[in-house]
Motif scaffolding. Sequence first.
Motif, PDB file in Angstrom:
ATOM      1  N   TYR A 120       0.405  86.706  53.733  1.00  8.64           N
ATOM      2  CA  TYR A 120       0.941  86.083  54.941  1.00  8.64           C
ATOM      3  C   TYR A 120       0.643  86.975  56.141  1.00  8.64           C
ATOM      4  O   TYR A 120       0.377  88.165  55.999  1.00  8.64           O
ATOM      5  N   VAL A 121       0.658  86.378  57.335  1.00  6.10           N
ATOM      6  CA  VAL A 121       0.671  87.151  58.581  1.00  6.10           C
ATOM      7  C   VAL A 121       2.067  87.018  59.175  1.00  6.10           C
ATOM      8  O   VAL A 121       2.807  86.086  58.851  1.00  6.10           O
ATOM      9  N   ASP A 122       2.415  87.948  60.025  1.00  2.28           N
ATOM     10  CA  ASP A 122       3.744  87.895  60.643  1.00  2.28           C
ATOM     11  C   ASP A 122       3.806  86.869  61.765  1.00  2.28           C
ATOM     12  O   ASP A 122       4.813  86.174  61.919  1.00  2.28           O
ATOM     13  N   ILE A 123       2.741  86.781  62.560  1.00  3.75           N
ATOM     14  CA  ILE A 123       2.686  85.798  63.645  1.00  3.75           C
ATOM     15  C   ILE A 123       1.329  85.096  63.608  1.00  3.75           C
ATOM     16  O   ILE A 123       0.282  85.760  63.554  1.00  3.75           O
ATOM     17  N   PHE A 124       1.336  83.767  63.638  1.00  5.89           N
ATOM     18  CA  PHE A 124       0.103  82.976  63.729  1.00  5.89           C
ATOM     19  C   PHE A 124       0.127  82.225  65.056  1.00  5.89           C
ATOM     20  O   PHE A 124       1.081  81.521  65.365  1.00  5.89           O
ATOM     21  N   TYR A 125      -0.932  82.402  65.837  1.00  8.49           N
ATOM     22  CA  TYR A 125      -1.012  81.834  67.186  1.00  8.49           C
ATOM     23  C   TYR A 125      -1.994  80.661  67.270  1.00  8.49           C
ATOM     24  O   TYR A 125      -3.061  80.671  66.638  1.00  8.49           O
ATOM     25  N   SER A 126      -1.661  79.726  68.124  1.00  8.87           N
ATOM     26  CA  SER A 126      -2.665  78.835  68.694  1.00  8.87           C
ATOM     27  C   SER A 126      -3.288  79.582  69.858  1.00  8.87           C
ATOM     28  O   SER A 126      -2.619  79.880  70.848  1.00  8.87           O
ATOM     29  N   HIS A 127      -4.589  79.909  69.739  1.00 12.80           N
ATOM     30  CA  HIS A 127      -5.239  80.833  70.662  1.00 12.80           C
ATOM     31  C   HIS A 127      -5.479  80.227  72.052  1.00 12.80           C
ATOM     32  O   HIS A 127      -5.580  80.936  73.040  1.00 12.80           O
ATOM     33  N   ARG A 128      -5.606  78.900  72.082  1.00  9.03           N
ATOM     34  CA  ARG A 128      -5.755  78.218  73.380  1.00  9.03           C
ATOM     35  C   ARG A 128      -5.421  76.743  73.196  1.00  9.03           C
ATOM     36  O   ARG A 128      -5.585  76.187  72.110  1.00  9.03           O
ATOM     37  N   PRO A 129      -4.959  76.079  74.253  1.00  4.41           N
ATOM     38  CA  PRO A 129      -4.678  74.649  74.153  1.00  4.41           C
ATOM     39  C   PRO A 129      -5.979  73.857  74.028  1.00  4.41           C
ATOM     40  O   PRO A 129      -7.020  74.267  74.546  1.00  4.41           O
ATOM     41  N   ASP A 130      -5.908  72.743  73.325  1.00  4.23           N
ATOM     42  CA  ASP A 130      -7.069  71.884  73.113  1.00  4.23           C
ATOM     43  C   ASP A 130      -6.893  70.613  73.942  1.00  4.23           C
ATOM     44  O   ASP A 130      -5.963  69.837  73.695  1.00  4.23           O
ATOM     45  N   PRO A 131      -7.761  70.367  74.918  1.00  4.62           N
ATOM     46  CA  PRO A 131      -7.591  69.189  75.775  1.00  4.62           C
ATOM     47  C   PRO A 131      -7.778  67.865  75.028  1.00  4.62           C
ATOM     48  O   PRO A 131      -7.356  66.818  75.516  1.00  4.62           O
ATOM     49  N   SER A 148       4.796  76.875  54.725  1.00  4.48           N
ATOM     50  CA  SER A 148       3.993  77.149  53.534  1.00  4.48           C
ATOM     51  C   SER A 148       4.024  78.625  53.141  1.00  4.48           C
ATOM     52  O   SER A 148       3.433  79.009  52.125  1.00  4.48           O
ATOM     53  N   GLY A 149       4.699  79.448  53.948  1.00  3.49           N
ATOM     54  CA  GLY A 149       4.819  80.863  53.637  1.00  3.49           C
ATOM     55  C   GLY A 149       3.632  81.704  54.064  1.00  3.49           C
ATOM     56  O   GLY A 149       3.550  82.887  53.716  1.00  3.49           O
ATOM     57  N   LYS A 150       2.714  81.117  54.841  1.00  6.75           N
ATOM     58  CA  LYS A 150       1.521  81.851  55.257  1.00  6.75           C
ATOM     59  C   LYS A 150       1.713  82.582  56.592  1.00  6.75           C
ATOM     60  O   LYS A 150       0.869  83.367  56.994  1.00  6.75           O
ATOM     61  N   ALA A 151       2.818  82.318  57.260  1.00  9.70           N
ATOM     62  CA  ALA A 151       3.175  83.013  58.502  1.00  9.70           C
ATOM     63  C   ALA A 151       4.695  83.073  58.593  1.00  9.70           C
ATOM     64  O   ALA A 151       5.392  82.161  58.130  1.00  9.70           O
ATOM     65  N   LEU A 152       5.211  84.144  59.175  1.00  4.55           N
ATOM     66  CA  LEU A 152       6.660  84.269  59.365  1.00  4.55           C
ATOM     67  C   LEU A 152       7.110  83.669  60.687  1.00  4.55           C
ATOM     68  O   LEU A 152       8.211  83.130  60.786  1.00  4.55           O
ATOM     69  N   TYR A 153       6.269  83.802  61.713  1.00  2.00           N
ATOM     70  CA  TYR A 153       6.573  83.293  63.054  1.00  2.00           C
ATOM     71  C   TYR A 153       5.303  82.661  63.624  1.00  2.00           C
ATOM     72  O   TYR A 153       4.203  82.881  63.110  1.00  2.00           O
ATOM     73  N   VAL A 154       5.468  81.923  64.714  1.00  2.00           N
ATOM     74  CA  VAL A 154       4.303  81.355  65.410  1.00  2.00           C
ATOM     75  C   VAL A 154       4.403  81.620  66.901  1.00  2.00           C
ATOM     76  O   VAL A 154       5.491  81.842  67.450  1.00  2.00           O
ATOM     77  N   GLY A 155       3.236  81.587  67.542  1.00  2.00           N
ATOM     78  CA  GLY A 155       3.164  81.794  68.979  1.00  2.00           C
ATOM     79  C   GLY A 155       2.015  81.010  69.575  1.00  2.00           C
ATOM     80  O   GLY A 155       1.234  80.360  68.862  1.00  2.00           O
ATOM     81  N   ILE A 156       1.914  81.062  70.878  1.00  2.00           N
ATOM     82  CA  ILE A 156       0.827  80.407  71.605  1.00  2.00           C
ATOM     83  C   ILE A 156       0.199  81.412  72.559  1.00  2.00           C
ATOM     84  O   ILE A 156       0.808  82.426  72.901  1.00  2.00           O
ATOM     85  N   SER A 157      -1.025  81.121  72.966  1.00  2.00           N
ATOM     86  CA  SER A 157      -1.752  82.023  73.857  1.00  2.00           C
ATOM     87  C   SER A 157      -2.582  81.211  74.839  1.00  2.00           C
ATOM     88  O   SER A 157      -3.164  80.181  74.463  1.00  2.00           O
ATOM     89  N   ASN A 158      -2.621  81.663  76.085  1.00  2.00           N
ATOM     90  CA  ASN A 158      -3.456  81.048  77.122  1.00  2.00           C
ATOM     91  C   ASN A 158      -3.011  79.632  77.509  1.00  2.00           C
ATOM     92  O   ASN A 158      -3.810  78.852  78.024  1.00  2.00           O
ATOM     93  N   TYR A 159      -1.759  79.298  77.265  1.00  2.00           N
ATOM     94  CA  TYR A 159      -1.215  78.001  77.679  1.00  2.00           C
ATOM     95  C   TYR A 159      -0.643  78.122  79.094  1.00  2.00           C
ATOM     96  O   TYR A 159      -0.043  79.143  79.435  1.00  2.00           O
ATOM     97  N   SER A 160      -0.796  77.076  79.895  1.00  2.00           N
ATOM     98  CA  SER A 160      -0.196  77.059  81.228  1.00  2.00           C
ATOM     99  C   SER A 160       1.319  76.953  81.099  1.00  2.00           C
ATOM    100  O   SER A 160       1.856  76.699  80.016  1.00  2.00           O
ATOM    101  N   ALA A 161       2.008  77.102  82.219  1.00  2.00           N
ATOM    102  CA  ALA A 161       3.468  77.005  82.208  1.00  2.00           C
ATOM    103  C   ALA A 161       3.908  75.626  81.722  1.00  2.00           C
ATOM    104  O   ALA A 161       4.820  75.502  80.891  1.00  2.00           O
ATOM    105  N   ALA A 162       3.249  74.567  82.209  1.00  2.00           N
ATOM    106  CA  ALA A 162       3.618  73.204  81.814  1.00  2.00           C
ATOM    107  C   ALA A 162       3.326  72.961  80.340  1.00  2.00           C
ATOM    108  O   ALA A 162       4.146  72.372  79.623  1.00  2.00           O
ATOM    109  N   GLN A 163       2.165  73.414  79.863  1.00  2.00           N
ATOM    110  CA  GLN A 163       1.811  73.250  78.450  1.00  2.00           C
ATOM    111  C   GLN A 163       2.753  74.051  77.561  1.00  2.00           C
ATOM    112  O   GLN A 163       3.132  73.604  76.473  1.00  2.00           O
ATOM    113  N   THR A 164       3.134  75.226  78.039  1.00  2.00           N
ATOM    114  CA  THR A 164       4.042  76.086  77.281  1.00  2.00           C
ATOM    115  C   THR A 164       5.388  75.406  77.089  1.00  2.00           C
ATOM    116  O   THR A 164       5.975  75.435  75.991  1.00  2.00           O
ATOM    117  N   LYS A 165       5.886  74.775  78.142  1.00  2.00           N
ATOM    118  CA  LYS A 165       7.184  74.097  78.056  1.00  2.00           C
ATOM    119  C   LYS A 165       7.154  72.991  76.997  1.00  2.00           C
ATOM    120  O   LYS A 165       8.084  72.855  76.189  1.00  2.00           O
TER     121      LYS A 165
END
Length: 318
Positions: A120-131, A148-165
């Motif tokens: 597993y990884v501790d954090i799995f990110y979506s590296h960028r939003p997909d239009p 599925s036990g393959k990540a403990l937490y999730v995050g996002i990266s390179n998302y705008s403020a609106a997309q992040t919300k």
Amino acid sequence: MKYNRCGKSGLLLPQISLGLWQNFGSVDNFENGESIVKAAFDKGITHFDLANNYGPVPGSAETNFGKILKNNFKGNLRDEIVITTKAGYTMWDGPYGDWGSRKYMLSSLDQSLKRMNLDYVDIFYSHRPDPETPIEETMMALDYAVRSGKALYVGISNYSAAQTKVAIEVLKELGTPCLIHQTKYSMFERWVENGLLDVLEDKGVGCIAFSPLAQGLLTDKYLKGIPENSRASKSNGFLRPEHITEERVQKAVQLNEIAKERNQSLAQMALAWLLKDKRITSVLIGASSVDQLNNNIESLDNIVFSPEELLFVENILG
């Protein structure tokens, strides 16, 4: 090392984290990379950040990090470190090796785990939003990674403020909260101050800044031109000579004078400037040597700025 709580979660992250974006690929010296990771851990850096495409070649940073783990972090030491990876940028040819589909995200995570020889990884990110892909689909893939036990937490990266919300709300409904947002942030790159940091604070989500030294522009390296063996001199680097404008060099020179008065290097002050904001959980540094790593860690000796210093900095940055 000092540790900050990541948003409103139970996870603590070191104020300085080590990124393996550059200097850890198949084109780099493995022993040097291994010595940097070991030195970082000995200094209390428990967070190591990767992505599927880090190299070059893509994937080789994860492969090398897997070897470093096998050599140095056996047994319970895995429980002492936070390992992250991401998917979202181009990783392989064809219709399923890029962006944010469930197919790509989860296939990529499986490949990353194999390269690093991890369960597993501790954090799995979506590296960028997909239009082209609904945010709901990408977030459902992140949710499944945790279930599925393959990540403990999730995050996002390179998302705008609106997309992040939107992403935060979707993940909340799915039952897998968004832990953290990884964003480009430095004295020279401040778009996150126009709404994103407010969203993260309001929603209780952590923030980790990448490129905090603007790929080296916020160091004393380029104050007098482009030296040999620097990032800007490498053909496979992300910092190009055209990025080193006269305006930015002059700002760096002036900032360097303030740093001297604080008994810091320009790089140390640039890192401290980010960490003064309580909304920043951690700053993500790269390192090409143990000496450079140690120099950056020393920024933690002074992250307090007087009102006068902050005013001087703002006047320079404009």
